[in-house]
Scaffold this motif. Sequence first.
Motif, mmCIF file in Angstrom:
data_model
loop_
_atom_site.group_PDB
_atom_site.id
_atom_site.type_symbol
_atom_site.label_atom_id
_atom_site.label_comp_id
_atom_site.label_asym_id
_atom_site.label_seq_id
_atom_site.Cartn_x
_atom_site.Cartn_y
_atom_site.Cartn_z
ATOM 1 N N GLY A 2 16.048 -57.024 31.532
ATOM 2 C CA GLY A 2 17.293 -57.215 32.262
ATOM 3 C C GLY A 2 17.302 -56.469 33.582
ATOM 4 N N SER A 3 18.465 -55.978 33.946
ATOM 5 C CA SER A 3 18.606 -55.289 35.224
ATOM 6 C C SER A 3 18.022 -53.884 35.133
ATOM 7 N N TRP A 9 16.168 -46.830 39.530
ATOM 8 C CA TRP A 9 16.528 -46.711 40.942
ATOM 9 C C TRP A 9 16.240 -45.310 41.473
#
Length: 55
Positions: A2-3, A9
């Motif tokens: 998924g994300s 990040w």
Amino acid sequence: MGSFSVWHWMIVLAVVLLLFGRGKIPELMGDVAKGIRSFKNGLSDDTAGSAEKKS
């Protein structure tokens, strides 16, 4: 698959900072801004020039 999570990040940010350094990123953003500004000026000059030719 998924994300990306916050940790992904943060790792990407750390790698970018290591590669480019802290001083290089604002310099790159300034260059991008100058390029966009000159592109917009070119478009407005082109539009003004074509309007003058039609009149």
